[in-house]
Scaffold this active site. Structure first.
Site, short mmCIF file in Angstrom:
data_model
loop_
_atom_site.label_atom_id
_atom_site.label_comp_id
_atom_site.label_asym_id
_atom_site.label_seq_id
_atom_site.Cartn_x
_atom_site.Cartn_y
_atom_site.Cartn_z
N HIS A 70 -33.09 12.95 29.04
CA HIS A 70 -33.54 13.57 30.30
C HIS A 70 -32.41 13.58 31.32
O HIS A 70 -31.64 12.62 31.43
CB HIS A 70 -34.74 12.81 30.86
CG HIS A 70 -36.03 13.25 30.23
ND1 HIS A 70 -37.14 12.44 30.17
CD2 HIS A 70 -36.38 14.42 29.65
CE1 HIS A 70 -38.12 13.10 29.58
NE2 HIS A 70 -37.68 14.29 29.25
N HIS A 73 -31.27 10.88 33.55
CA HIS A 73 -30.61 9.74 32.90
C HIS A 73 -29.23 10.10 32.33
O HIS A 73 -28.43 9.21 32.07
CB HIS A 73 -31.50 9.17 31.79
CG HIS A 73 -32.75 8.55 32.33
ND1 HIS A 73 -32.89 7.19 32.48
CD2 HIS A 73 -33.88 9.11 32.83
CE1 HIS A 73 -34.07 6.94 33.04
NE2 HIS A 73 -34.69 8.09 33.25
N ASP A 178 -36.52 4.78 29.96
CA ASP A 178 -37.93 5.15 30.09
C ASP A 178 -38.59 4.86 28.74
O ASP A 178 -37.99 5.14 27.70
CB ASP A 178 -38.09 6.64 30.42
CG ASP A 178 -37.59 6.94 31.83
OD1 ASP A 178 -37.28 5.99 32.57
OD2 ASP A 178 -37.51 8.14 32.19
N GLU A 203 -38.14 0.02 33.50
CA GLU A 203 -38.61 1.09 34.38
C GLU A 203 -39.99 0.72 34.91
O GLU A 203 -40.69 -0.11 34.30
CB GLU A 203 -38.68 2.41 33.63
CG GLU A 203 -39.76 2.47 32.55
CD GLU A 203 -40.57 3.75 32.60
OE1 GLU A 203 -40.86 4.24 33.71
OE2 GLU A 203 -40.94 4.25 31.52
N HIS A 414 -36.46 2.42 38.67
CA HIS A 414 -37.12 3.67 38.35
C HIS A 414 -38.59 3.64 38.77
O HIS A 414 -39.50 3.77 37.94
CB HIS A 414 -36.99 3.92 36.84
CG HIS A 414 -37.16 5.36 36.44
ND1 HIS A 414 -38.38 5.94 36.31
CD2 HIS A 414 -36.27 6.33 36.14
CE1 HIS A 414 -38.25 7.19 35.92
NE2 HIS A 414 -36.96 7.45 35.82
#
Lengths: 599, 814
Positions: A70, A73, A178, A203, A414
């Site tokens: 993602h 990140h 994540d 996270e 996060h």
């Protein structure tokens, strides 16, 4: 004092632009290198000036680790490596390495397409950056250098997402990236072993949420798509190239099959092939069900989903279209949205988050009259739905992971400050560990126990081996030796060798104890009785009766003497060396109970 | 401020002041602040506040409210600073007691909100904005803000601490700017109160035993000498240099990295002109620092434009020392050229390398990196010890790959530390590449090629090391090329060519895509430069490289396919792709390179290879490639047809680039204001119609991807300027029928795909071109495609619209 230091440059009490600096036993590691899609200037990237200040980046940083593909990140990675000047190794899993450049390229195209976005990396830079990547397999320990090692664990969330354990000597940190603790349509649940790290960086997106069943959301999604198609409407699903899109495709494909629906489903040109290629390539990273059925039927070979052509948008009749980008801020998805927005029969389903400054954000906030270029106004009559399919662990899942890894400390990133505060308390109460939640730029320092490597002499090892037991990492054993500190090195050697090396003479230390026994017999007879008693009790030991009348058991010496004041009492003098401490104590307590009556 | 924004502003201020309405997207407040900065830079802040009282109300509310979120409070502080940057507005806010409230004790400073780093950061940034004028300076001196800034230098947040230090520098500069003007280096007792206070604080810090305080002061001073250029900085140095000297003498030296930064910052300022003693301090520091710490100082000294020669020699020796140690360790005989005078044969030299592996590797890498940066600079040390540097780098690389046989114990130790060390390999290969800019003795150059070949052939080389080895080899090959006019290669290069190409053949079959790609990039570059050289052509044609490259057009990895396309393009340009035929084995008819690339353009599912094809085609058209020259019009027509249908907008842009090249071939180059003669124009227009360039260009003009539309607009503007000069009256007679063209344009503008234009008359095209307002279109296209969504008005609408709506979405992410 040895310590672990953690400074988030991004993802500290916020979501977006993950970038966490960890300093562990003198090694510096950057965890993720993400971008913030809400900005279109330098603020989209983490502020790297705080590390460039420490001299050359490649000298300062030992490695960069990317948890998954993602953009929040990995989006700043080409900027960091090709424009800021980091030239060291970058670690990520193989699927991440394969998919990362696709998303980066997608984003670059949109950024350049929209224009006004200076200081952006080029296609060549993305490629050069990806060449610096070292791919990591799950559960494989990768040696970054002689001291620093990393290990990846399955994280669910998206294809190839991983949690990383970073270890130097006996100190370790786990970074989750994540993760998702519940399996979904195409991925399994995150898992980590009981690695007991000094610190777990987790996270906390859904720090206060217990998420409803995903099945409900899926049913809702299918119902809405079905209803729209049934009434002859068109459904637009803006997505990013890879990730959730594939999950939704599986969902629709199965539903279409089951319901025998005929309305066409389209996916942006090239993307289906690409996605299919990667999911096939990385089938071991998907969930058990997909892996099992893969041989008979590949779930990613969609029968109902066809490649989209620009001309299809004008075709009459119902259809479902997956188009990029996911926030309706440029390109194909925005173009289709403009065409279809005016018809109330149509529907747009936003399956993820949209930043401000995008059409996606506008329609999600309920705006229905959108100003377009040239003062034109687009009236949005189509239905707008938001359905989050993002796969993060909820509060329960986070607690479950903390329980699994059994860390000494926890650090939350996060997530939002308020929600983190709640989770922090929960973790501290339940697990009795310290929990931290630094803001961006704040450093958390954790003292650790020093780990000092000690060399062991070959002689000592051989002596241990001679006892017949081979060394076994799983069964630690007690080993006696003398620790010598010389030339900044520690060595464990036999006491004889230590004496020799240090030029010292040996002294022997013996423990002594007196045992009083009521017995009128002579000392020699008494000693004989002791000998017989010990011989019968200590069958595995060498018990000897010496000519001088004393009795020995290993290094233990027992002598019988008359009591100076009481002739009816005898004194047993027991002495032993520290090596036989255990036996000495046992023997003393045995003698204190008295000797058996002579038969 | 535009009227719509003015209308929305009160409602927005009310939302911001309401703690029950959190702002969902954290970028909104940043963007809002950007907008206010732009508005105040363009006009009067005072007027803005008077016209929009809601703004002052918001600031007052921030002062009074206890429950405002930290991010809104931080925003209010920064906003107040933006307004107060103008002196009259500052006074206006000052009268209302707003500023002392916000930035003094009664405000957030004493409140619970101060715990949030964002509030402390907002407080500093607010002050940074308002500190622009004498009134602000008085305010800072009297409000006690400076003391708070001192304490914030030690803030747990790196961002806050760093901003506090920078603010101190800014205040110091502001305070000194006025009194120092026109006067030479005022004495410290003449300085304004605020400046004196800051300097006293810095002195205290420098005297402190607490390392963090010393570091903070050094950071402030480094920034001061780096950013402030007034003569007063000389006075500041006179006052503080004894304290700095004390620090340099301490054992251990506190914050050595920061001290180095300070010394370099001072050395780059105007201080050395007034204090030659600085060089003495720098020289002493060089001797006192460890080799690792001294490297950055030495490199910094050597980059200075002006500094004593003796110091430069000393600094250069610091950088050379680690390499000298390597040479020493590897020395077979005392005759080996030394890098440092007296270093060769000095048994102590090797011991200056740190005993631990990580420190030794770090030192070598940083020395190599510093020397790499230094080599191309005009002020690099002269004479530059090219030969020993080459020898040292080659030796390092040999230690790293285990091919060196150290004769000494020290060499053996070094070898153990370096063998297999990728970090040193990368740094040494980079430096070796840079060294190709200088000459070297033949024997050493041979060694360079030999070691590069060892790396290129070694199965142990990592993909990244291989890439660097390819790059270094390329640089050496190109630098060793014979002067222009000479038709062959330099003997040394010629010698390795066979081995090099044989190695390349193997590398192109590597299972690692990175290696195949780096190999292809290397082949493309070498061919670009040597494609015409007889010996290169001979060796290449005798190898399987052309065939392998062709096969890589079908590589599973799209990056590799794209690089293969570029390589095929280059090989084909030099006629190196034709299959060799012999009487025994006649050439099997293969598809031509043009056909192969066209197939990729029309069928490849990835953008990279298709874009690479377009680049090759454009180059072929420009350079008159033989296959293209056979029938350029057919070629252009075919390529434009394919590019026009492509889903990747960059391919379409490339298509327009190719169209432009075609246009230039017909009408002459762009930029020359000459108008083509009518006969040329007529011929060109016929050709353009034939290849259907107009259909492609007009469709592109309304492309949903802006760069395509922009490029097309440029193309049509060029065409119009060349073919229809301004002021040229339309020819009398029948007006061409433009209705069909205009109808098509309308459809395309509306986003419909529609039917193709079909046959077009050149006159109709010219008439349409004349009638179009291409300049206006160019201006519109120059704006970002999402400028409407990113406008201030849109921002305000979005912020208002999200109130109470985004409950579920706020915490979401990707």
């Amino acid at each position: 004092m040895p310590e672990i230091r953690v400074t988030p440059l991004g993802a500290g009490q916020d979501v977006g632009r993950s970038c966490i600096l960890v300093s562990i036993a003198g090694k510096n590691v950057m965890l993720d290198c993400g971008m913030h899609m809400g900005f279109s200037d330098d603020r989209r990237f983490p502020d790297f000036s705080y590390i460039t200040r420490s001299g050359r980046l490649t000298d300062f940083l030992d490695c960069v680790i990317i948890s998954h593909f993602h953009l929040d990140h990995c989006g700043a990675l080409p900027y960091f490596s090709e424009m800021v000047g980091y030239d060291g190794p970058i670690y990520m899993t193989q699927p991440t390495q394969a998919i990362c450049p696709i998303l980066l390229e997608d984003y670059r195209k949109i950024a350049v397409d929209k224009k006004g976005e200076a200081n952006f990396f080029t296609s060549q830079m993305i490629k050069d950056c990806m060449k610096k990547v070292v791919a990591v397999h799950l559960h494989q320990t990768v040696q970054v250098d002689d001291e620093l090692e990393i290990k990846a664990y399955y994280a669910g969330h998206v294809l190839g997402a991983a949690m990383f354990q970073i270890k130097v000597g006996s100190e370790s940190v786990v970074y989750t990236g994540d993760y998702n603790m519940t399996p979904d349509r195409h991925l399994g649940a995150a898992w980590i072993d009981k690695c007991r790290p000094n610190l777990l960086i987790t996270e906390s997106t859904y720090a206060t949420t217990i998420r409803d069943s995903k099945r409900c959301r899926e049913r809702d999604f299918l119902k809405k798509v079905h209803e729209t198609v049934e009434r002859g409407g068109k459904v637009l699903i803006p997505v990013f190239a890879l990730g959730r899109a594939q999950e939704l495709c599986i969902l629709l494909e199965t539903f279409w099959e089951r319901m025998d629906l005929k309305a066409p489903i389209y996916f942006s040109t090239g993307l289906t092939e690409k996605a299919n290629h990667y999911y096939k390539l990385f089938i071991p990273w998907t969930n058990q069900k997909i892996r099992k059925t893969f041989v008979q039927r590949n779930m990613f070979e969609f029968k109902h989903i066809k490649a989209f052509d620009r001309a299809f948008a004008d075709s009459p009749g119902p259809m479902v279209v997956f188009a990029t980008p996911g926030m309706l801020h440029a390109g194909q998805s925005l173009q289709i949205f403009r065409k279809w927005a005016g018809n109330e029969k149509n529907m747009v389903i936003m399956p993820g988050y949209c930043v401000q400054g995008t059409v996606g954000h506008k329609i999600l906030s309920g705006q229905r009259k959108l100003e377009m270029e040239g003062r034109q106004v687009l009236e949005v009559k189509m239905q707008v739905e938001y359905m989050s399919f993002s796969a993060h662990a909820d509060a329960k899942g986070i607690m479950q992971l903390v329980g699994q890894a059994e860390p000494e400390n926890v650090l939350l990133v996060h997530g939002e400050a308020k929600k983190m505060e709640f989770l922090k308390q929960k973790i501290e109460q339940e697990f009795r560990v310290s929990c931290y939640m630094p803001a961006n730029g704040e450093t958390v320092t954790l003292p650790t126990s020093p780990s000092i490597p000690v060399g062991i002499s070959l002689g000592l090892l051989k002596r241990e081996m001679a006892q017949g037991l081979l060394p076994d990492a799983k069964k630690p054993r007690l080993l006696h030796g003398t620790l010598i500190m010389k030339d900044s090195n520690f060595r464990l050697v036999s006491s004889e060798q230590a004496l020799k090396e240090l030029g010292l003479a040996e002294h022997q230390l013996r423990f002594t104890c007196r045992v009083h026994l009521h017995d009128t017999r002579k000392e020699q007879e008494m000693a004989m009785r002791v000998y017989s008693h010990l011989k019968s009790v200590l069958k595995d030991h060498c018990v000897q009766h010496l000519p001088d009348g004393s009795v020995t058991v290993e290094s233990i010496l027992v002598q019988a003497a008359a009591h100076s004041e009481d002739p009816g009492t005898k004194v047993l003098l027991v002495s032993w060396t520290y090596q036989d401490e255990e036996l000495g104590s046992y023997l003393t307590s045995l003698l204190k109970k008295g000797l058996p009556q002579a038969s | 401020m535009d009227p719509e924004c003015a209308r929305l502003l009160p409602a927005l201020c009310a939302v911001l002041a309401d703690p029950r309405q959190p702002v969902a997207d954290d970028t909104c407040l940043e963007k809002l602040l950007d907008w206010f900065k732009a508005v105040t830079e363009a006009g009067s802040s005072l007027l803005l506040l008077q016209e929009h009282p809601c703004l002052v109300e918001l600031l007052f509310h921030a002062l009074r409210a206890q429950d405002l979120s930290p991010r809104t409070l931080s925003f209010a502080l920064r906003l107040a600073g933006v307004f107060a940057a103008q002196e009259n507005c500052f006074q206006h806010l000052q009268q209302g007691e707003l500023l002392p409230g916000l930035f003094g004790e009664p405000g957030p400073l004493g409140a619970a909100a101060w715990v949030a780093p964002s509030v402390r950061s907002g407080w500093i940034q607010g002050l940074r904005s308002l500190a622009q004028h004498p009134s602000a300076l008085r305010f800072l001196a009297n409000s006690g803000a400076v003391d708070t800034i001192f304490s914030l230098q030690g803030d747990p947040s790196l961002f806050v601490a760093s901003a506090a230090g920078q603010l101190l520098v800014h205040i110091l500069d502001l305070a000194m700017r006025e009194p120092a003007e026109g006067r030479v280096c005022p004495q410290a007792w003449d300085w304004p109160v605020c400046a004196r206070k800051i300097v006293c604080h810095l002195e205290d810090c420098l005297r402190s035993d607490a390392a963090p305080r010393v570091t903070q002061a050094l950071h402030v001073l480094t920034t001061t000498f780096g950013h402030c250029h007034g003569l007063w900085t000389q006075g500041l140095w006179v006052q503080l240099s004894p304290l700095v000297a004390c620090l340099l003498e301490k054992d251990p030296m506190p914050a050595p990295h920061t001290l180095v930064d300070l010394l370099l910052s001072v050395a780059r300022s105007s201080v050395p002109s007034s204090d030659p003693g600085l060089w003495e301090t720098v020289a002493q520091t060089l001797t006192r620092l460890s080799p690792t710490q001294a490297g950055p100082l030495a490199a910094g000294i050597l980059k200075l434009q002006d500094c004593p020669q003796a110091l430069r020699i000393q600094a250069f020796n610091v950088l050379l020392q680690p390499l000298a140690c390597v040479l020493e360790a590897a020395a077979q005989a005392p005759a080996t050229p030394g890098l440092l005078e007296g270093a060769a044969g000095d048994p102590m030299a090797v011991d200056t390398l740190p005993p631990s592996k990580s420190a030794c590797v770090g030192l070598l890498c940083s020395a190599l990196a510093h020397l790499e940066l230094l080599q191309p600079l005009p002020q690099r040390p002269s004479p530059w010890p090219q030969a020993p540097l080459l020898a040292a780098t080659v030796t390092i690389l040999r230690f790293c790959n285990g091919s060196a046989a150290p004769s000494s114990e020290a060499g053996g130790r070094l070898c153990t530390m370096l063998v297999g060390c990728v970090r040193v390999q990368r740094a040494a290969l980079d430096f070796l590449g840079v060294l190709s800019q200088g000459l070297g003795p033949q024997e050493l150059v041979t060694q360079v090629f030999a070691v590069l070949l060892e790396y290129l052939m070694s199965p142990d080389s990592s993909p990244m090391v291989l890439k660097k080895a390819f790059q270094a080899t390329l640089r050496w090959l190109l630098s060793s090329a014979m002067p222009p006019g000479c038709c062959d290669l330099e003997p040394c290069a010629q010698l390795v060519l066979g081995e090099l190409l044989a190695m390349l053949q193997k590398r192109l079959c590597s299972p690692c895509w990175e290696v195949r790609d780096s190999g292809l990039e290397f082949l493309t570059q070498v061919t670009r430069h040597w494609g015409g050289q007889a010996s290169f052509r001979q060796v290449l044609l005798a190898s399987e490289l052309p065939e392998l490259t062709r096969q890589l057009l079908q590589d599973p990895e799209s990056y590799v396919r794209a690089s293969a396309v570029a390589a095929v393009g280059q090989l084909s340009s030099w006629g190196l792709l034709a299959a060799p035929s012999s009487p025994e084995q006649p050439a099997i008819p293969q598809e031509t390179p043009l056909e192969a690339l066209l197939l990729i353009l029309t069928t490849d599912s990835e953008g990279f290879p298709r874009r690479a094809v377009m680049r090759v085609f454009t180059e072929w058209l420009r350079d008159g490639h033989a296959e293209v020259a056979e029938d350029p019009e057919r070629f252009v027509a075919e390529v434009l047809r394919a590019a026009g249908k492509d889903g990747d907008w960059e391919v379409r842009v490339q298509g327009l680039e190719l169209a432009l090249v075609f246009l230039e071939r017909l009408l002459g180059p762009r930029g020359s204001s000459a108008v083509a003669p009518p006969s040329v124009t007529a011929r060109a227009m016929r050709a353009l119609c034939q290849v259907q360039l107009f259909e492609f260009a007009f469709r592109s003009l309304f492309d949903c991807d802006r760069p395509v539309a922009q490029k097309s607009c440029d193309l049509l503007l060029f065409l119009r300027a060349t073919a229809t000069p301004p002021g040229s009256p339309q020819e009398a007679g029948d007006r061409p029928n433009v209705a069909s063209v205009e109808a098509a344009l309308r459809r395309w503008r509306a986003g419909e795909q529609g039917q193709p234009l079909g046959e077009l008359a050149p006159e109709a095209i010219l008439a349409v071109l004349r009638s179009m307002d291409l300049e206006a279109l160019r201006d519109t296209l120059a704006k970002s495609s999402d400028h409407v969504e990113r406008s201030p008005q849109s921002l305000l609408q979005d912020m208002l619209a999200t109130v109470g709506v985004l409950g579920d979405n706020e915490a979401d992410c990707y």
